[in-house]
Design a protein around this motif. Structure first.
Motif, PDB file in Angstrom:
ATOM      1  N   GLU A 248     -25.575 -26.009  47.064  1.00 21.23           N
ATOM      2  CA  GLU A 248     -26.921 -25.968  47.598  1.00 21.23           C
ATOM      3  C   GLU A 248     -26.935 -26.615  48.967  1.00 21.23           C
ATOM      4  O   GLU A 248     -26.343 -27.667  49.168  1.00 21.23           O
ATOM      5  CB  GLU A 248     -27.890 -26.711  46.669  1.00 21.23           C
ATOM      6  N   MET A 249     -27.615 -25.969  49.905  1.00 19.59           N
ATOM      7  CA  MET A 249     -27.733 -26.523  51.245  1.00 19.59           C
ATOM      8  C   MET A 249     -29.106 -27.133  51.371  1.00 19.59           C
ATOM      9  O   MET A 249     -30.108 -26.448  51.329  1.00 19.59           O
ATOM     10  CB  MET A 249     -27.534 -25.429  52.300  1.00 19.59           C
ATOM     11  N   SER A 250     -29.154 -28.417  51.494  1.00 23.42           N
ATOM     12  CA  SER A 250     -30.429 -29.112  51.628  1.00 23.42           C
ATOM     13  C   SER A 250     -30.298 -30.156  52.707  1.00 23.42           C
ATOM     14  O   SER A 250     -29.724 -31.216  52.485  1.00 23.42           O
ATOM     15  CB  SER A 250     -30.840 -29.773  50.308  1.00 23.42           C
ATOM     16  N   GLY A 251     -30.799 -29.822  53.914  1.00 20.09           N
ATOM     17  CA  GLY A 251     -30.638 -30.733  55.037  1.00 20.09           C
ATOM     18  C   GLY A 251     -31.244 -32.090  54.767  1.00 20.09           C
ATOM     19  O   GLY A 251     -30.647 -33.112  55.044  1.00 20.09           O
ATOM     20  N   ASP A 252     -32.454 -32.123  54.212  1.00 19.56           N
ATOM     21  CA  ASP A 252     -33.123 -33.397  53.999  1.00 19.56           C
ATOM     22  C   ASP A 252     -32.375 -34.247  52.980  1.00 19.56           C
ATOM     23  O   ASP A 252     -32.196 -35.443  53.138  1.00 19.56           O
ATOM     24  CB  ASP A 252     -34.555 -33.166  53.529  1.00 19.56           C
ATOM     25  N   THR A 253     -31.892 -33.599  51.887  1.00 23.30           N
ATOM     26  CA  THR A 253     -31.165 -34.341  50.866  1.00 23.30           C
ATOM     27  C   THR A 253     -29.873 -34.893  51.406  1.00 23.30           C
ATOM     28  O   THR A 253     -29.545 -36.061  51.234  1.00 23.30           O
ATOM     29  CB  THR A 253     -30.866 -33.428  49.661  1.00 23.30           C
ATOM     30  N   ARG A 254     -29.127 -34.051  52.106  1.00 23.89           N
ATOM     31  CA  ARG A 254     -27.835 -34.508  52.607  1.00 23.89           C
ATOM     32  C   ARG A 254     -28.000 -35.564  53.676  1.00 23.89           C
ATOM     33  O   ARG A 254     -27.205 -36.463  53.827  1.00 23.89           O
ATOM     34  CB  ARG A 254     -27.041 -33.306  53.140  1.00 23.89           C
TER      35      ARG A 254
ATOM     36  N   HIS B 152     -35.639 -24.297  57.784  1.00 30.40           N
ATOM     37  CA  HIS B 152     -34.425 -24.917  57.257  1.00 30.40           C
ATOM     38  C   HIS B 152     -33.209 -24.756  58.168  1.00 30.40           C
ATOM     39  O   HIS B 152     -32.222 -25.455  57.989  1.00 30.40           O
ATOM     40  CB  HIS B 152     -34.079 -24.307  55.893  1.00 30.40           C
ATOM     41  N   VAL B 153     -33.270 -23.824  59.123  1.00 30.97           N
ATOM     42  CA  VAL B 153     -32.063 -23.435  59.848  1.00 30.97           C
ATOM     43  C   VAL B 153     -31.446 -24.595  60.608  1.00 30.97           C
ATOM     44  O   VAL B 153     -30.210 -24.728  60.653  1.00 30.97           O
ATOM     45  CB  VAL B 153     -32.356 -22.236  60.791  1.00 30.97           C
ATOM     46  N   ALA B 154     -32.247 -25.483  61.184  1.00 32.57           N
ATOM     47  CA  ALA B 154     -31.679 -26.606  61.940  1.00 32.57           C
ATOM     48  C   ALA B 154     -30.879 -27.525  61.035  1.00 32.57           C
ATOM     49  O   ALA B 154     -29.756 -27.923  61.367  1.00 32.57           O
ATOM     50  CB  ALA B 154     -32.789 -27.387  62.647  1.00 32.57           C
ATOM     51  N   ASP B 155     -31.432 -27.857  59.864  1.00 32.58           N
ATOM     52  CA  ASP B 155     -30.721 -28.749  58.956  1.00 32.58           C
ATOM     53  C   ASP B 155     -29.502 -28.066  58.344  1.00 32.58           C
ATOM     54  O   ASP B 155     -28.464 -28.703  58.144  1.00 32.58           O
ATOM     55  CB  ASP B 155     -31.658 -29.236  57.852  1.00 32.58           C
ATOM     56  N   TRP B 156     -29.586 -26.793  58.047  1.00 29.07           N
ATOM     57  CA  TRP B 156     -28.417 -26.079  57.526  1.00 29.07           C
ATOM     58  C   TRP B 156     -27.302 -26.063  58.571  1.00 29.07           C
ATOM     59  O   TRP B 156     -26.127 -26.249  58.246  1.00 29.07           O
ATOM     60  CB  TRP B 156     -28.797 -24.651  57.150  1.00 29.07           C
ATOM     61  N   PHE B 157     -27.696 -25.820  59.815  1.00 31.45           N
ATOM     62  CA  PHE B 157     -26.727 -25.820  60.910  1.00 31.45           C
ATOM     63  C   PHE B 157     -26.009 -27.166  60.992  1.00 31.45           C
ATOM     64  O   PHE B 157     -24.781 -27.231  61.089  1.00 31.45           O
ATOM     65  CB  PHE B 157     -27.457 -25.508  62.214  1.00 31.45           C
ATOM     66  N   VAL B 158     -26.768 -28.257  60.918  1.00 32.26           N
ATOM     67  CA  VAL B 158     -26.165 -29.587  61.020  1.00 32.26           C
ATOM     68  C   VAL B 158     -25.303 -29.882  59.801  1.00 32.26           C
ATOM     69  O   VAL B 158     -24.246 -30.507  59.916  1.00 32.26           O
ATOM     70  CB  VAL B 158     -27.245 -30.670  61.201  1.00 32.26           C
ATOM     71  N   ASP B 159     -25.730 -29.435  58.618  1.00 32.68           N
ATOM     72  CA  ASP B 159     -24.900 -29.620  57.427  1.00 32.68           C
ATOM     73  C   ASP B 159     -23.491 -29.080  57.655  1.00 32.68           C
ATOM     74  O   ASP B 159     -22.491 -29.736  57.361  1.00 32.68           O
ATOM     75  CB  ASP B 159     -25.514 -28.889  56.225  1.00 32.68           C
TER      76      ASP B 159
END
Length: 209
Positions: free
Chosen positions: A197-203, A171-178
């Protein structure tokens, strides 16, 4: 076997031995034995153990740059460019975790090896700045450089954190981009008590609706 093929074979074995056993604990005898050659053959190709380590780092540097550059160039838009570049970086670090761990232990490395590690950072800055060119602040070079410095520093620290936390690696890459794309406000938005909530795919999908 050609000289070039032998050098590639030695480099592959050296990367594995350095990452598993550490630089200090690995000897040229160990590497020669694993390759199936005499120690003078290894010295003939790389002069010294330090020279072999430097060759390993340079090879890793080129591979990392190519992985991040290819991912960024294949992106659909600026946000996707940031996301795919981050995913490529964190995936590369996870795949080469042993060597990356060795490079982090800078106190065990020579001055030349530390210079090579810094060269990796400079290279990542160059690749990131290249990818950002024209997308930040109307093409302001100073702001592009600033954002590149922020990206490289943050990803290096997050790679260290993720190494200690297997539960966040996917998840770290998507959280970073969020956070980088939407700003810190995304962490405080959402629920009344400030949790988000941190959800890279959702966002990522929401941003394209």
């Amino acid at each position: 076997m050609s000289r070039e093929d032998r050098e590639r074979q030695i480099l592959a074995v050296a990367r594995d031995e350095f990452s598993r056993r550490g630089y200090v604990q690995t000897s040229m005898d160990d590497i020669a034995e694993k390759v199936g050659v005499t120690k003078p053959v290894v010295y003939d190709r790389f002069s010294s153990k330090e020279g072999l380590l430097l060759a390993c780092v340079r090879e890793l540097r080129m591979e990392l740059a190519e992985a991040v550059r290819a991912a960024s160039l294949a992106a659909r838009d600026p946000e996707d460019m940031v996301r795919q570049g981050a995913r490529a970086f964190f995936s590369f670090v996870a795949e080469h975790e042993g060597v990356w761990r060795l490079l982090r232990c800078e106190q065990a490395l020579s001055d030349l090896a530390r210079e090579e590690l810094e060269a990796i950072r400079r290279q990542q800055l160059s690749v990131t700045t290249e990818a950002l060119r024209g997308h930040i602040g109307g093409g302001d070079p100073l702001r592009e450089e600033m954002v590149a410095e922020l990206f490289v520093g943050a990803t290096e620290r997050l790679a260290l954190w993720a190494e200690q936390r297997a539960d966040v690696r996917d998840h770290v890459a998507d959280w970073f981009v969020d956070v980088m794309w939407n700003g810190l406000g995304v962490l405080f938005a959402g629920s009344p008590d400030g949790d988000a909530e941190m959800s890279g795919d959702t966002r990522e999908s929401d941003s394209r609706k």
